[in-house]
Design an enzyme around this catalytic site. Sequence first.
Site, PDB file in Angstrom:
ATOM      1  CD  GLU B  60      61.054  43.821  67.069  1.00  0.00           C
ATOM      2  OE1 GLU B  60      61.439  43.532  68.228  1.00  0.00           O
ATOM      3  OE2 GLU B  60      61.514  43.252  66.058  1.00  0.00           O
ATOM      4  CG  PHE B  83      57.003  39.617  59.364  1.00  0.00           C
ATOM      5  CD1 PHE B  83      56.159  39.042  58.410  1.00  0.00           C
ATOM      6  CD2 PHE B  83      58.331  39.824  59.037  1.00  0.00           C
ATOM      7  CE1 PHE B  83      56.637  38.675  57.172  1.00  0.00           C
ATOM      8  CE2 PHE B  83      58.808  39.456  57.791  1.00  0.00           C
ATOM      9  CZ  PHE B  83      57.962  38.889  56.853  1.00  0.00           C
ATOM     10  CG  ASP B  84      51.958  39.337  61.542  1.00  0.00           C
ATOM     11  OD1 ASP B  84      52.742  38.460  61.923  1.00  0.00           O
ATOM     12  OD2 ASP B  84      51.464  39.366  60.390  1.00  0.00           O
ATOM     13  CG  PHE B  86      58.959  39.518  64.063  1.00  0.00           C
ATOM     14  CD1 PHE B  86      58.910  38.372  64.833  1.00  0.00           C
ATOM     15  CD2 PHE B  86      59.330  39.407  62.731  1.00  0.00           C
ATOM     16  CE1 PHE B  86      59.213  37.133  64.296  1.00  0.00           C
ATOM     17  CE2 PHE B  86      59.635  38.175  62.182  1.00  0.00           C
ATOM     18  CZ  PHE B  86      59.583  37.033  62.965  1.00  0.00           C
ATOM     19  N   PRO B  89      56.992  42.622  71.006  1.00  0.00           N
ATOM     20  CG  PRO B  89      59.167  41.910  70.524  1.00  0.00           C
ATOM     21  CD  PRO B  89      57.779  41.978  69.942  1.00  0.00           C
ATOM     22  CG  HIS B 129      57.221  35.264  59.233  1.00  0.00           C
ATOM     23  ND1 HIS B 129      57.806  34.356  60.069  1.00  0.00           N
ATOM     24  CD2 HIS B 129      58.212  36.122  58.860  1.00  0.00           C
ATOM     25  CE1 HIS B 129      59.098  34.635  60.201  1.00  0.00           C
ATOM     26  NE2 HIS B 129      59.362  35.706  59.477  1.00  0.00           N
TER      27      HIS B 129
END
Lengths: 376, 345
Positions: B60, B83-84, B86, B89, B129
């Site tokens: 990310e 996803f939020d 994720f 990074p 998630h």
Amino acid sequence: MTTSDAPPVAAPFLPSLEPIRLIDEEGRRTADSARGGFDLPGPDTLLALLRAMVVGRRFDAQAGALAKQGRLAVYPSSRGQEACQVGGVLALAEQDWLFPTYRDCVSLVTRGVDPVEVLTLLRGDWHCGYDPKTHRCAPQCTPLATNASHAVGLTYAARRKGSDTAALVLMGDGATSEGDAHEAYNFAAVWNAPVVFLVQNNQWAISVPLHRQTAAPTLAHKAVGYGMRGYHVDGNDAAAVHAVVSRALAAARAGGGPALIEARTYRMEPHTNSDAPQRYRDDAEVEHWRRRDPLARLEALLRSEDRIDDARMAEFGARADRLAESVRERLARPPRRAADELFAHVYAEPTPQLRRQREAVRAARARADHVGNGGR
Amino acid sequence: MARVTLAQALNQALRDSLAADPEVVVYGEDVGPLGGVFRVTDGLFAEFGEDRCFDSPLAESGIAGTAVGMAMYGRRPVVEMQFDAFAYPAFQQVVSHVAKMRNRTRGNVELPLVIRIPYGGGIGAVEHHGDSSEAYYAHTPGLRVVTPATVADGYSMLREAVESPDPVVFLEPKRRYWSSEDVELPVRTAPMDRAVVRREGGDLTVIAYGPTVDTALLAAEAAAEEGYDAEVVDLRSLSPFDDETVTASVRRTGRALVVHEAPGFAGYGGEVAARVTEQCFHYLEAPVLRVCGLDIPYPPPHLEEHHLPGVDRILDAIDRLQWESAWVPDTRPVQAPQARAGVGA
């Protein structure tokens, strides 16, 4: 969307354990065995490298002095790393981009950026003093390795548009430990982006030595895992750095993929003017590297081959002095930027909230001016 | 009129953006042939080719960082964080570069890029998630942070985000992806930096955004049966904040509560409550209340109903808006005329 059963071939990507060297520490041409298949650049290039290094070192000394006088907030010196920065930058073509860090002021001066604009950041006047698009130099990056992926995105976009723009990313040995270095290397290789990552391994990340930074045989070996070519070069040999970066840029431009170059050099000065290197390293080590000075080495070669004389060296020196004098004069007065500018570039147009805050700052300023220095 | 889901509207907005501007590129994890894990990029790879819509490596920070570089070269990247949680990074890239590049370069380099992030809970997903990460982004000057609550806004606000000269964090309420409306696309709604009154009412103002707007509307209907006429304001833009619309509503109703899924502590609702109080103090009949997620890490799916603010918790909060101590105007003659500083000026 296919997979291949062909075995991977890593060998062509492997760097040499001995750094590529075209001029030895005494200023003599090296034997074929040390050159790694590279040739010494022609005399014009060598003279240009030396001239830029002389100018760069003088600029660096001037900036260091200004920091001591309090005219710069801080100055991270490039001293000792001139061959890396000059050798790398002079290998760039007009359309290429440079992605420097805070320690790479000499690279920006070499690229032709106004030295006063280079020092804007360290003077505390603004963050980036130059227009990145004018010289195709990204702002100096302080969060380590985070500009590497910018270079990948920029060159990938350029390549997709049919441009032959390549980029040179300057990084330090410490930056190779950052996750962002890993992501940038991987993106560059997967996207075949024309980027050359030049790691100036100056042995120290502030106070942390290289052996606490990595267990790799050389930093250039990291290239293999990404499927790109790694080069290990003597970072105090401007001719070698220039030759290797030039070839890597040409290959990247031609679609051969990115490269990771480790240039072994040394940070001669403290991390910045507020560092205390006596707490973590010996003078003997600094002395060892002082005898491997990149300027002296190239000058010795050019003198021994009658390519340069005292007059020409004096000419380089005078050029450097003029630049330093100009920097000194133009930084003599403290910067006075209007507070309004704080709100001008946050968004394309200031938001209602920023307009209110701008008015409040203006009003406070007007009140202070009215009351005089004693007013609040 | 056709029945359109939020995911389809977002998909159409990306398709129309790609068609309208050759500089637009869409990329991220699994957004190519798969069409994204929520299918928001469905069909774009086939229609526009891999020059315009492509899969990136699974990283990310690299996605956000390369988007910075592409935008520096004049492209308009629209990148997807899967996803939020994720997206974390990429946080350094977003905060240190995406948000600051224009400012650092005194306006010489602008970054017209969009970072799409499906956010919020309520879909029965396992940990990492269901985060509501909006406050992190809204706290960062230089970013526009918007979140649509309706299908029409999903289309219109995403088109506008792609056209914006500023970087936009586009938060998609993932549990609304499959909610549908009768809507004709393309559609343009209110400018994305303005809040919108979704339901008019005179007794109190419920301030919501993204996934909680529907909840607030349901609660308003239930409250009406109990005799409270609630106005519902959909913020749409979390940064910048539309003080004008919110202030006008609360000054009219005199009571306000703010609803969001994220934990309440140090959350976005605290900012809303502070602003409303600062600008409506003399109009308020009760403290501004917050109806938020609990101050816990996002819970496992079997327990998320306790965490998410629902209709009942909103109704409970409405009950606590001090109806019993309503302010009575003081009609006695004023002894010495006193100029009161312009309220909220």
